[in-house]
Each structure stands twice: as structure tokens, then as C-alpha cells.
Design an enzyme around this catalytic site. Structure first.
Site, PDB file in Angstrom:
ATOM      1  N   GLY A   1       0.589  -1.320   0.015  1.00 44.66           N
ATOM      2  CA  GLY A   1      -0.001  -0.052   0.093  1.00 44.66           C
ATOM      3  C   GLY A   1       0.670   1.464   0.008  1.00 44.66           C
TER       4      GLY A   1
ATOM      5  N   ARG B   1       1.043  -5.027  -5.970  1.00 50.86           N
ATOM      6  CA  ARG B   1       1.209  -6.124  -5.176  1.00 50.86           C
ATOM      7  C   ARG B   1       1.559  -7.142  -6.546  1.00 50.86           C
ATOM      8  NH1 ARG B   1      -0.383  -4.863   0.075  1.00 50.86           N
ATOM      9  NH2 ARG B   1      -1.980  -2.977   0.073  1.00 50.86           N
TER      10      ARG B   1
ATOM     11  N   ASP C   1       5.564  -5.410   5.736  1.00 54.48           N
ATOM     12  CA  ASP C   1       6.181  -6.933   6.295  1.00 54.48           C
ATOM     13  C   ASP C   1       6.112  -7.892   4.839  1.00 54.48           C
ATOM     14  OD1 ASP C   1       6.708  -6.830   8.842  1.00 54.48           O
ATOM     15  OD2 ASP C   1       4.495  -7.547   9.480  1.00 54.48           O
TER      16      ASP C   1
ATOM     17  N   THR D   1       4.233   2.015   5.653  1.00 50.35           N
ATOM     18  CA  THR D   1       2.778   1.827   5.675  1.00 50.35           C
ATOM     19  C   THR D   1       1.835   2.784   6.916  1.00 50.35           C
ATOM     20  OG1 THR D   1       1.226   0.132   6.480  1.00 50.35           O
ATOM     21  CG2 THR D   1       3.306  -0.224   7.465  1.00 50.35           C
TER      22      THR D   1
ATOM     23  N   ASP E   1      -0.327   1.828   8.639  1.00 51.28           N
ATOM     24  CA  ASP E   1      -0.928   0.995   9.717  1.00 51.28           C
ATOM     25  C   ASP E   1      -0.028   0.858  10.911  1.00 51.28           C
ATOM     26  OD1 ASP E   1      -3.013   0.560   7.810  1.00 51.28           O
ATOM     27  OD2 ASP E   1      -2.207  -1.200   7.078  1.00 51.28           O
TER      28      ASP E   1
ATOM     29  N   ASP F   1       1.927  -1.289  11.420  1.00 52.78           N
ATOM     30  CA  ASP F   1       1.835  -2.849  11.718  1.00 52.78           C
ATOM     31  C   ASP F   1       3.115  -3.614  11.728  1.00 52.78           C
ATOM     32  OD1 ASP F   1       1.535  -2.666   9.245  1.00 52.78           O
ATOM     33  OD2 ASP F   1      -0.233  -3.921   9.335  1.00 52.78           O
TER      34      ASP F   1
ATOM     35  N   ARG G   1      -6.292  -1.924   8.999  1.00 52.45           N
ATOM     36  CA  ARG G   1      -6.466  -3.435   8.807  1.00 52.45           C
ATOM     37  C   ARG G   1      -6.718  -4.133  10.210  1.00 52.45           C
ATOM     38  NH1 ARG G   1      -2.024  -5.133   4.332  1.00 52.45           N
ATOM     39  NH2 ARG G   1      -0.803  -4.207   6.102  1.00 52.45           N
TER      40      ARG G   1
END
Ligand code: ATP
Length: 340
Positions: free
Chosen positions: A17, A78, A109, A131, A133, A135, A177
């Protein structure tokens, strides 16, 4: 005179993303690489562009007027083929063809997993965390998170105004997410009455409903619930809450607006720093490293070590989000038999 580096030709790509601040990182890789006498290739559309040779040699001017722009000038993708041995072989073949000895992969990741496979085939790779996120376990900072939470915070302030005017309940769904970092930060920054985190939510909707009814009874003119994407279904939750409380309830899904926009100062500075560190590591002949920010300093870890790490959402932040929302005082007061 350019300094001697272990590596003469590098490439940079963005994968997964997009995130605001990626351009600052690309710019840093290009200009810092050039300053060390390296040849720098920009690889478009992530691993897909690598396999399709969508590659351009970058000059300093190619990254002019980009630090303030959202998205990624290199585009992102992707790429399924990257998960196959044939895909890896093709990516390595293209690196050899262009003389790319070192690769900076800006992504999450998943992108690191692809990078690790290239490293196993002899390409020096460095991962940079990109990212919104947050995460990625080995780092407390990821490129884009700061911009995304600020964008979401400003949007939620606006929804709150209209929620108050119409005395509504608002469920505002933010991105992230399976990770609740954006939801938790906005919950604290926007003073939400409730925050629904994927890591913690017990699916006890009745508790939410009771809170809304209590708040209304005590004269609160709005009730803001921040819902994390990982829990989702905000529209149906709004319908159920409205039916149970009789209070008009609206769902707002902030969506992709959180991924775009001009990066904040923090994202520009941290992304620039991480891009330069990635080039420094390649210049030293390092490989299979990921750049991180943790415990107040920029660091780097082995990719596999980084991927194996886990992190949990900050319990103290959850606790303060609860204590700062009015609900806490209300429950204490009710227990004492007085009105909050
Ligand atoms: P974001 O956090 O934005 O989703 P990400 O890097 O985690 O970023 P992914 O879609 O998981 O996003 O991965 C990006 C790309 O990395 C994939 O499209 C694929 O090309 C490559 N990739 C992911 N996992 C692997 C894997 N196990 N092996 C090889 N390549 C992989």
C-alpha cells in the site's frame, strides 16, 4: 570526489500500500546514493516493475518537487509472481542485467518477505518501513502513520461538529487493517466516547448501547465511536445501535482519504532519515537489514529477526483513552450513587 562504497549501483522501489512520506524516502535514497557516487535506478510498480524492467536511472532533478507530495512517484503494486521461485529468479535476472547490487525496498512486512528472498540470491537488500498501519513489529514508526492519523483526526473533528449539532451518535471507521493504532490514536486525540480495537473488542454491543443511553441521559449531545477497519461493518452496527437506542446513528467510513495527502513534517523528516540510513547500510556492504525507529533512536535489524518480532497495542494508551472519556467518571459516579 565521491567516497568509496562497497556497492556502485542500487535500485529503489515502493511495494504494497502507498503511504504519505514514501516520496521523501525515495528522494533520500536517490540523492544520498548519488552523493556517494552510486548509480541509482528507480524501479516502478514495485516487484512487478522489477520483473517487467520498468526501470529508470534517476538524476537528482527527478526527485525535485516530490518531498511534499503524497502517494509514491514510483507507483506501487502487489505482485503475485514474487511469491514463486520463477518470479524470484526473474527479479534476480533483471537486477544482474542492470548491475543492481543493492536494493532499497520501501513497504510493509510482505515486501520484506520478498526482499529477504532476493537477499538469499545475493542481492543486497535493505527494507524501509512504509505503511500507514504502524503494524510492523520491529519499529515504533512507519512512514505515513503520522500523516494518516492527522488526516483522520481532522476529519473526525468535522464529523463531531455535525454530530453535536444534530445530537447524533457517530461511528467513524478508520483504516489500519488488523491493527488498531490509528483507531487508538484518534480515539485519544478526538476524545471519542468509545474506541473499538481489533486487538481488544469483545463484540459486546450491548455495552456500547448502554454507554450511549447513559450519556444521552446525562445530557451529552453526541457520542463518537471510533471503529477500526479490522472490526468493520460500521453501517450495520449503526443500524443496530439506532434501533436499540432510538438515537439517530450514522456511520462514516473515512477510507482512502487517510492514505493520501501531503506528508506531515515528521513523516518527511523520518522518511528522509530512513532513506539515507538504507543507502549508508548498502554503502557499508550490509544486506538483509530493515531500518527501524525504536526506543528513541534509528536502528537496523536483520530482516528475519524483524519479521519474527511481535508487538502489542499499548495497554497504557488504552487505559488512558478509557479514563479520559466521560464514561469512566460516569461509571465511578454511578458506583458511588451520584451523577457524573
Ligand atoms: P502493506 O502493509 O501496505 O500491505 P506489504 O508490503 O505488507 O504492505 P503485501 O501485499 O503483503 O504488502 O506485500 C507486497 C508485495 O510483496 C506482494 O505483492 C509480493 O509481491 C511481495 N511479497 C509478499 N509476501 C511475499 C512472500 N512471502 N514472498 C515473496 N514475496 C512476497
Amino acid at each position: 570526489m565521491a567516497e568509496t562504497t562497497k556497492i556502485k549501483t542500487i535500485g529503489v522501489l515502493t511495494s504494497g500500500g502507498d503511504a504519505p512520506g514514501m516520496n521523501a524516502a525515495i528522494r533520500a535514497v536517490v540523492r544520498h546514493g548519488l552523493s556517494k557516487g552510486m548509480k541509482v535506478y528507480g524501479i516502478y510498480r514495485g516487484y512487478t516493475g522489477l520483473m517487467e524492467e520498468d526501470i529508470k536511472e534517476m538524476r537528482a532533478g527527478d526527485v525535485s518537487d516530490t518531498i511534499e507530495k503524497g502517494g509514491t512517484i514510483l507507483k506501487t503494486a502487489r505482485c503475485k509472481e514474487m511469491r514463486t521461485p520463477e518470479g524470484i529468479a526473474r527479479a534476480v535476472e533483471v537486477c544482474h542485467k542492470y548491475g543492481i547490487e543493492g536494493l532499497v525496498v520501501i513497504g510493509g512486512d510482505g515486501s520484506y518477505r520478498g526482499a529477504e528472498k532476493l537477499a538469499n540470491e545475493g542481492i543486497n537488500v535493505i527494507g524501509v518501513p512504509g505503511t500507514i498501519d504502524l503494524d510492523i513489529a520491529c519499529t515504533e514508526y512507519t512512514i505515513g502513520f503520522d500523516t494518516a492519523v492527522n488526516t483522520a483526526m481532522e476529519a473526525i473533528d468535522k464529523v463531531r461538529d455535525t454530530s453535536s449539532s444534530h445530537e447524533r451518535c457517530s461511528i467513524i471507521e478508520v483504516m489500519g487493517r488488523a491493527a488498531g493504532y490509528i483507531a487508538l490514536w484518534c480515539g485519544i486525540a478526538n476524545g471519542a466516547e468509545d474506541i473499538i480495537l481489533p486487538e481488544k473488542y469483545d463484540y459486546d454491543e450491548q455495552k456500547l448501547i448502554d454507554n450511549i443511553i447513559d450519556n444521552k441521559r446525562r445530557g451529552k449531545t453526541h457520542h463518537i465511536i471510533i471503529n477500526a477497519e479490522g472490526v468493520g461493518h460500521s453501517a450495520s452496527m449503526a443500524r443496530r445501535i439506532e434501533a436499540a437506542t432510538g438515537i439517530e446513528t450514522r456511520a462514516t467510513i473515512l477510507g482512502y482519504m487517510q492514505r493520501g495527502g501531503s506528508p506531515t513534517c515528521k513523516d518527511r523528516v523520518y522518511a528522509s532519515t530512513m532513506g539515507c540510513i538504507a543507502v549508508d547500510l548498502l554503502a557499508q556492504g550490509k544486506t538483509k537489514r530493515v531500518v527501524s525507529y525504536s526506543n528513541g533512536a534509528f536502528r537496523d535489524y536483520d530482516i528475519n529477526e524483524g519479521l519474527a518480532m511481535t508487538k502489542n497495542i499499548d495497554e497504557y494508551q488504552i487505559e488512558i483513552a478509557r479514563s479520559l472519556s466521560h464514561n469512566y467518571y460516569k461509571s465511578e459516579a454511578l458506583a458511588d450513587g451520584r451523577e457524573a
